[in-house]
Design an enzyme around this catalytic site. Structure first.
Site, short mmCIF file in Angstrom:
data_model
loop_
_atom_site.label_atom_id
_atom_site.label_comp_id
_atom_site.label_asym_id
_atom_site.label_seq_id
_atom_site.Cartn_x
_atom_site.Cartn_y
_atom_site.Cartn_z
N GLY A 10 0.82 -1.21 0.00
CA GLY A 10 0.00 0.00 0.00
C GLY A 10 0.85 1.25 0.00
O GLY A 10 1.69 1.45 0.89
N PHE A 13 -1.08 7.15 2.25
CA PHE A 13 -0.37 8.07 3.15
C PHE A 13 0.59 7.32 4.08
O PHE A 13 1.71 7.76 4.33
CB PHE A 13 -1.37 8.88 3.97
CG PHE A 13 -2.09 9.90 3.16
CD1 PHE A 13 -1.50 11.11 2.86
CD2 PHE A 13 -3.37 9.66 2.68
CE1 PHE A 13 -2.15 12.06 2.10
CE2 PHE A 13 -4.04 10.60 1.92
CZ PHE A 13 -3.43 11.81 1.62
N GLU A 169 -18.54 18.15 2.79
CA GLU A 169 -17.78 18.80 1.71
C GLU A 169 -18.44 18.56 0.36
O GLU A 169 -18.56 19.47 -0.47
CB GLU A 169 -16.33 18.28 1.71
CG GLU A 169 -15.55 18.76 2.92
CD GLU A 169 -14.12 18.24 3.01
OE1 GLU A 169 -13.35 18.81 3.79
OE2 GLU A 169 -13.78 17.26 2.32
N ASP A 299 -5.45 3.53 8.05
CA ASP A 299 -6.85 3.12 8.17
C ASP A 299 -7.00 1.64 8.49
O ASP A 299 -8.03 1.21 9.02
CB ASP A 299 -7.60 3.41 6.85
CG ASP A 299 -7.91 4.89 6.67
OD1 ASP A 299 -7.56 5.68 7.57
OD2 ASP A 299 -8.49 5.25 5.63
C1 LIG Z 1 -13.30 11.01 0.08
C2 LIG Z 1 -12.33 11.03 1.22
C3 LIG Z 1 -12.05 12.22 1.88
C4 LIG Z 1 -11.15 12.26 2.92
N1 LIG Z 1 -10.87 13.45 3.53
C5 LIG Z 1 -9.91 13.50 4.47
C6 LIG Z 1 -9.51 14.75 5.03
O1 LIG Z 1 -10.06 15.79 4.69
N2 LIG Z 1 -8.51 14.76 5.95
C7 LIG Z 1 -7.88 13.61 6.33
O2 LIG Z 1 -6.93 13.67 7.13
N3 LIG Z 1 -8.24 12.42 5.85
C8 LIG Z 1 -9.23 12.33 4.93
N4 LIG Z 1 -9.61 11.12 4.40
C9 LIG Z 1 -9.03 9.90 4.97
C10 LIG Z 1 -7.64 9.60 4.45
O3 LIG Z 1 -7.61 9.67 3.05
C11 LIG Z 1 -7.23 8.22 4.94
O4 LIG Z 1 -7.26 8.23 6.34
C12 LIG Z 1 -5.84 7.86 4.47
O5 LIG Z 1 -5.82 7.78 3.06
C13 LIG Z 1 -5.38 6.54 5.09
O6 LIG Z 1 -4.08 6.28 4.63
P1 LIG Z 1 -3.62 4.77 4.46
O7 LIG Z 1 -2.20 4.81 4.05
O8 LIG Z 1 -4.01 3.97 5.63
O9 LIG Z 1 -4.52 4.20 3.26
P2 LIG Z 1 -4.73 4.74 1.79
O10 LIG Z 1 -4.26 6.14 1.64
O11 LIG Z 1 -6.14 4.43 1.46
O12 LIG Z 1 -3.77 3.82 0.92
C14 LIG Z 1 -3.96 2.44 0.82
C15 LIG Z 1 -3.21 1.96 -0.41
O13 LIG Z 1 -3.20 0.55 -0.41
C16 LIG Z 1 -3.44 0.07 -1.71
N5 LIG Z 1 -3.96 -1.28 -1.59
C17 LIG Z 1 -5.07 -1.69 -0.93
N6 LIG Z 1 -5.21 -3.01 -1.01
C18 LIG Z 1 -4.15 -3.46 -1.71
C19 LIG Z 1 -3.71 -4.76 -2.10
N7 LIG Z 1 -4.39 -5.87 -1.77
N8 LIG Z 1 -2.60 -4.87 -2.82
C20 LIG Z 1 -1.86 -3.75 -3.20
N9 LIG Z 1 -2.23 -2.51 -2.82
C21 LIG Z 1 -3.35 -2.37 -2.09
C22 LIG Z 1 -4.41 1.07 -2.31
O14 LIG Z 1 -4.35 1.07 -3.72
C23 LIG Z 1 -3.88 2.38 -1.71
O15 LIG Z 1 -2.94 3.01 -2.56
C24 LIG Z 1 -10.52 11.06 3.35
C25 LIG Z 1 -10.80 9.86 2.70
C26 LIG Z 1 -11.70 9.83 1.63
C27 LIG Z 1 -11.99 8.53 0.93
#
Ligand SMILES: Cc1cc2nc3c(=O)[nH]c(=O)nc-3n(C[C@H](O)[C@H](O)[C@H](O)COP(=O)(O)OP(=O)(O)OC[C@H]3O[C@@H](n4cnc5c(N)ncnc54)[C@H](O)[C@@H]3O)c2cc1C
Length: 413
Positions: A10, A13, A169, A299
């Site tokens: 992944g 962020f 939003e 997340d």
């Molecule tokens: C519409 C929306 C609005 C948001 N607004 C805000 C905001 O205003 N402020 C804020 O702080 N947060 C906001 N968030 C939340 C924030 O985007 C998430 O908390 C953040 O992206 C989490 O980061 P992460 O690295 O855990 O997961 P993500 O950023 O979701 O990244 C996960 C990655 O894993 C990859 N992945 C998943 N499964 C697999 C697999 N099996 N194999 C290979 N790759 C895989 C995906 O392609 C993705 O690139 C928002 C979210 C959404 C959807």
């Protein structure tokens, strides 16, 4: 090569920041993602309301890591994580690891409501946001040639479900798209008939925010003509009618679902302890119990902060956890103990539209123009890539001055 191999699943962020903070570590990193880009999800709703192009909020991973010699990117879906044998399976190949970082994020939770999943629209990824944009724009086109007043009103009724920051939003931006832009594009259409309805099952909006900001959000949305229905539980949507829990109905072809997320599908087969919404319970160090070589973050992870509250599913949490994980792995490589993660809350920020946002920074709540300016600059600053920052800034400045959403394109999906 006798250096530890770290696999990161992944490049959101969490994963991206873990990889970046391991830049100078004596390790070999393989970063996997099913997409070849990092996506700035907080601005996805802007793609859905024709405000930004997908390419302005996404950035190629190979470009991001071009200068980092110890990392290799591989595009593909991780289909199996074997914690006992310490490997990840992707695109049929097996990738063994010494340390594993699971940062797979979350996906939309429809709470088992199949009809909503089939008929509703989302803003969770680029494809979904483009589909939503196409549909919204098509509704105006269809309404403009519909003679039947009742059918036309239904086409111009837009229901957003979920009064969290994304729902707020989206509803605010959609109301402005209608009142600032569509009125000019469709002079023959009486857009006083158009409605944006925000449904929230709770008795208030933006739950994690203090009550003064909830009230401010309610007022600001009201001023933009968003109809807010609190304590309104969605029961069904058949593509033509939204039915609420109390039996009342709203004729509409548009339901945008922002009311729930759950841990990503890749977490489902893992035989580890999970909390609500399928998130993996981790130790304070972000390690998996029984598997100190495995870290789960962002997340995908469930961890409580000092006062027992679960850490929110926010980019700020994922970013800080990415850095903390990189540091902990380096400590372990050096024979030291990993340290617990503490979230430094940078505050809360949500926009309701032009000149309107709510903020809580350093314990101070405020709303209106200043909060909106902070929101604009913070989001531009946090985008990956200088080019995207410039493009988004110019785009927003243009929209602000000329009351335009330039990306009003209906494209093939
Ligand atoms: C519409 C929306 C609005 C948001 N607004 C805000 C905001 O205003 N402020 C804020 O702080 N947060 C906001 N968030 C939340 C924030 O985007 C998430 O908390 C953040 O992206 C989490 O980061 P992460 O690295 O855990 O997961 P993500 O950023 O979701 O990244 C996960 C990655 O894993 C990859 N992945 C998943 N499964 C697999 C697999 N099996 N194999 C290979 N790759 C895989 C995906 O392609 C993705 O690139 C928002 C979210 C959404 C959807």
């Amino acid at each position: 090569m006798n250096i530890p191999h770290i696999v990161i699943i992944g490049a959101g962020f969490g994963g991206l920041n873990a990889g970046r903070h391991l830049k100078n570590a004596p390790v070999r990193i393989t970063l996997l993602d099913r997409q070849n880009y990092h996506l700035f999800q907080p601005l996805l709703y802007q793609v859905a309301i024709a405000g930004l192009l997908p390419s302005q909020i996404a950035y190629p991973l190979r470009t991001i890591f071009r200068g980092q010699k110890n990392i290799t990117f591989q595009m593909g879906e991780a289909t199996e994580i074997n914690l006992e044998a310490r490997y990840v399976r992707m695109n049929g190949s097996v990738i063994a690891y010494d340390y594993l970082i699971i940062a797979v994020g979350a996906e939309t939770n429809f709470f088992g409501m199949d009809a909503i999943e089939r008929g509703g629209f989302q803003v969770k990824d680029i494809q979904a946001a483009i589909k939503t944009r196409n549909h919204l724009l098509k509704m105006f086109e269809q309404a403009s040639r519909e003679a039947d007043a009742e059918k036309r009103r239904a086409m111009l009724t837009f229901v957003v479900v979920g009064g969290g920051p994304t729902g707020v939003e989206t509803a605010g931006a959609l109301a402005e798209l209608i009142s600032h832009v569509m009125v000019k594009d469709f002079p023959g259409l009486n857009l006083a008939e158009a409605r944006v309805i925000l449904l929230e099952a709770n008795d208030h909006l933006i739950t994690p925010y203090p009550h003064e900001l909830r009230h401010a959000t309610f007022d600001l949305l009201g001023r933009k003509n968003v109809e807010i229905l609190l304590n309104a539980k969605l029961a069904d949507f058949n593509g033509q009618t939204v039915t609420l829990g109390d039996g009342s109905r709203i004729e509409t072809q548009t339901l945008i679902w922002t009311a729930g997320i759950k841990g990503a599908e890749a977490l489902d087969p893992l035989k580890v302890e999970k909390a609500g919404a399928g998130r993996v319970r981790v130790e304070p160090t972000l390690q998996l119990p029984q598997h100190p070589e495995v870290f789960v973050l962002g997340d995908a992870a469930f961890l409580t902060n000092g006062d027992g509250q679960p850490l929110p599913m926010l980019s700020t949490v994922a970013i800080q956890q990415g850095k903390a994980t990189a540091q902990n792995i380096q400590r372990m490589i050096n024979g030291a103990q990993p340290k617990p993660f503490y979230y430094k809350d940078p505050g809360l920020l949500a926009t309701i539209g032009r000149n309107a946002a709510v903020a809580r920074i350093w314990g101070v709540s405020f709303s209106g123009f200043i909060a909106w300016v902070i929101w604009v600059f913070l989001h531009i600053f946090r985008l990956v890539g200088f080019r995207n920052r410039i493009l988004v800034f110019v785009n927003w400045a243009w929209d602000y001055i000329f009351y335009e959403n330039q990306i009003r394109l209906i494209t093939k999906e």
